[in-house]
Design a protein around this motif. Structure first.
Motif, PDB file in Angstrom:
ATOM      1  N   ASP A 115      -6.025  47.859  48.839  1.00 43.65           N
ATOM      2  CA  ASP A 115      -4.582  47.959  48.704  1.00 43.65           C
ATOM      3  C   ASP A 115      -4.262  49.108  47.753  1.00 43.65           C
ATOM      4  OD1 ASP A 115      -4.998  46.988  46.108  1.00 43.65           O
ATOM      5  OD2 ASP A 115      -4.345  44.964  46.586  1.00 43.65           O
ATOM      6  N   GLU A 116      -2.988  49.407  47.609  1.00 41.20           N
ATOM      7  CA  GLU A 116      -2.590  50.575  46.820  1.00 41.20           C
ATOM      8  C   GLU A 116      -3.018  50.444  45.361  1.00 41.20           C
ATOM      9  OE1 GLU A 116       1.374  53.309  45.855  1.00 41.20           O
ATOM     10  OE2 GLU A 116       1.497  51.608  47.239  1.00 41.20           O
ATOM     11  N   ILE A 119      -6.749  51.303  45.166  1.00 42.81           N
ATOM     12  CA  ILE A 119      -6.946  52.745  45.364  1.00 42.81           C
ATOM     13  C   ILE A 119      -6.576  53.501  44.089  1.00 42.81           C
ATOM     14  CG2 ILE A 119      -6.183  54.784  46.652  1.00 42.81           C
ATOM     15  CD1 ILE A 119      -7.984  52.990  48.295  1.00 42.81           C
ATOM     16  N   ILE A 148      -0.192  58.278  47.403  1.00 46.09           N
ATOM     17  CA  ILE A 148      -1.101  57.319  48.028  1.00 46.09           C
ATOM     18  C   ILE A 148      -0.300  56.583  49.084  1.00 46.09           C
ATOM     19  CG2 ILE A 148      -2.559  55.287  47.671  1.00 46.09           C
ATOM     20  CD1 ILE A 148      -2.768  56.117  44.709  1.00 46.09           C
ATOM     21  N   LYS A 150      -0.541  54.113  53.024  1.00 47.64           N
ATOM     22  CA  LYS A 150      -1.313  53.471  54.083  1.00 47.64           C
ATOM     23  C   LYS A 150      -1.527  54.449  55.221  1.00 47.64           C
ATOM     24  CE  LYS A 150      -0.375  48.516  53.677  1.00 47.64           C
ATOM     25  NZ  LYS A 150       0.227  47.341  54.349  1.00 47.64           N
ATOM     26  N   SER A 151      -2.704  54.326  55.865  1.00 42.63           N
ATOM     27  CA  SER A 151      -3.000  55.213  56.976  1.00 42.63           C
ATOM     28  C   SER A 151      -3.294  54.447  58.253  1.00 42.63           C
ATOM     29  CB  SER A 151      -4.195  56.112  56.614  1.00 42.63           C
ATOM     30  OG  SER A 151      -4.440  57.062  57.616  1.00 42.63           O
ATOM     31  N   TRP A 156      -6.641  54.161  53.818  1.00 47.83           N
ATOM     32  CA  TRP A 156      -5.634  54.655  52.884  1.00 47.83           C
ATOM     33  C   TRP A 156      -5.729  56.159  52.762  1.00 47.83           C
ATOM     34  CZ3 TRP A 156      -1.700  52.132  50.324  1.00 47.83           C
ATOM     35  CH2 TRP A 156      -1.647  50.756  50.552  1.00 47.83           C
TER      36      TRP A 156
END
Length: 222
Positions: A115-116, A119, A148, A150-151, A156
C-alpha cells in the motif's frame, strides 16, 4: 544453594524449561501471475515448469520448458528485439530459485500486500542508482520522488525526476533462514527523457524488528 540450582537445572532439562520449537507465522509465497510462461503451481520442492518461446538469432524458435534451459542460453542466441524479454525471463527464474530456497518465517514484519504507506517507508535504495550510491532515505522523504500512485494489479508507481518506476511484490519468505520474513520486489523503470531506455531488477528487502527500518539486502539483475 548449589543443591537448589542443580535441582532447577534437572527440572529444566526434563520438562518445564524445555524450549518448544516456534512454528512459522507465514509460509513462502510466490507471485505466479506475474511470471509469464509459468505453467506449474509454485512449489518450493519443485522447479518451475515453463512454456515460453522466443525467436533465436539463427531464425528458429527457442522453446523453454524450465529455468535451467533459460540459464544455459546466451543472450547472443536471442534476436535483439526480444533480448529484454529474455532478460526478464531469467530475472523471474532467479526470483523463483530464491522462493524455492525459502522457509516459513518465524517472525514477519512485512505486509502481504503493498500500500502507499509501505511504499513510502521503502528506502530510496530500491530505486535505480543515480550516481550517488545506495541511500537509506525513505521513498516518502526522498527529494528525487515526485509522486506515488497505484498502477493496477497490485503494482505501485513511483515517479522521480528522471524515471517512472513500477514496484511489484514478487516473492516472500525467509530466504536466508534467519527466522525473519524477507520480500522480493520486482522494480522496473523507464527513463523519462529517453524514447527507449530503462531496466529491471529484483530487490530483496527485510525488516528485522516491528516498526524498524526496511533494509535492502541485495539486488538481483538479469
Amino acid at each position: 544453594m548449589r543443591t537448589v540450582l542443580l535441582s532447577l537445572a534437572l527440572a529444566c532439562s526434563m520438562a518445564a524449561c524445555a524450549q518448544t520449537p516456534v512454528a512459522p507465522v507465514s509460509a513462502p509465497w510466490f507471485n505466479a501471475r506475474e511470471f509469464a510462461g509459468l505453467v506449474s503451481t509454485p512449489a518450493p520442492d519443485q522447479p518451475a515448469r515453463l512454456d515460453f518461446t522466443l525467436d533465436a538469432a539463427s531464425g528458429r524458435a527457442l522453446r523453454f520448458t524450465d529455468c535451467a534451459q533459460a540459464n544455459a542460453t546466451s543472450g547472443d542466441d536471442i534476436v535483439p528485439a526480444e533480448y529484454s524479454v529474455f532478460q526478464l525471463l531469467k530475472l523471474h527464474c532467479a526470483a523463483y530459485e530464491r522462493y524455492r530456497a525459502a522457509v516459513g518465517a518465524r517472525q514477519s514484519n512485512l505486509p502481504d500486500t503493498l500500500d502507499e504507506a509501505f511504499i513510502a517507508q521503502l528506502p530510496e535504495a530500491i530505486l535505480p542508482e543515480n550516481g550517488s550510491g545506495p541511500s537509506m532515505v525513505r521513498i516518502g522523504d526522498s527529494p528525487r520522488v515526485e509522486r506515488i500512485a497505484k498502477s493496477g494489479g497490485g503494482r505501485w508507481e513511483i515517479q522521480t525526476r528522471d524515471e517512472q518506476v513500477i514496484v511489484t511484490r514478487f516473492a516472500q519468505g525467509d530466504f536466508n533462514h534467519d527466522g525473519v520474513d524477507d520480500m522480493l520486489l520486482r522494480v522496473g523503470w523507464r527513463y523519462l527523457d529517453a524514447l527507449d531506455g530503462g531496466g529491471m531488477m529484483m530487490v530483496e528487502i527485510t525488516r528485522r524488528v516491528p516498526g524498524g527500518a526496511i533494509e535492502v539486502v541485495s539486488r538481483i539483475r538479469p
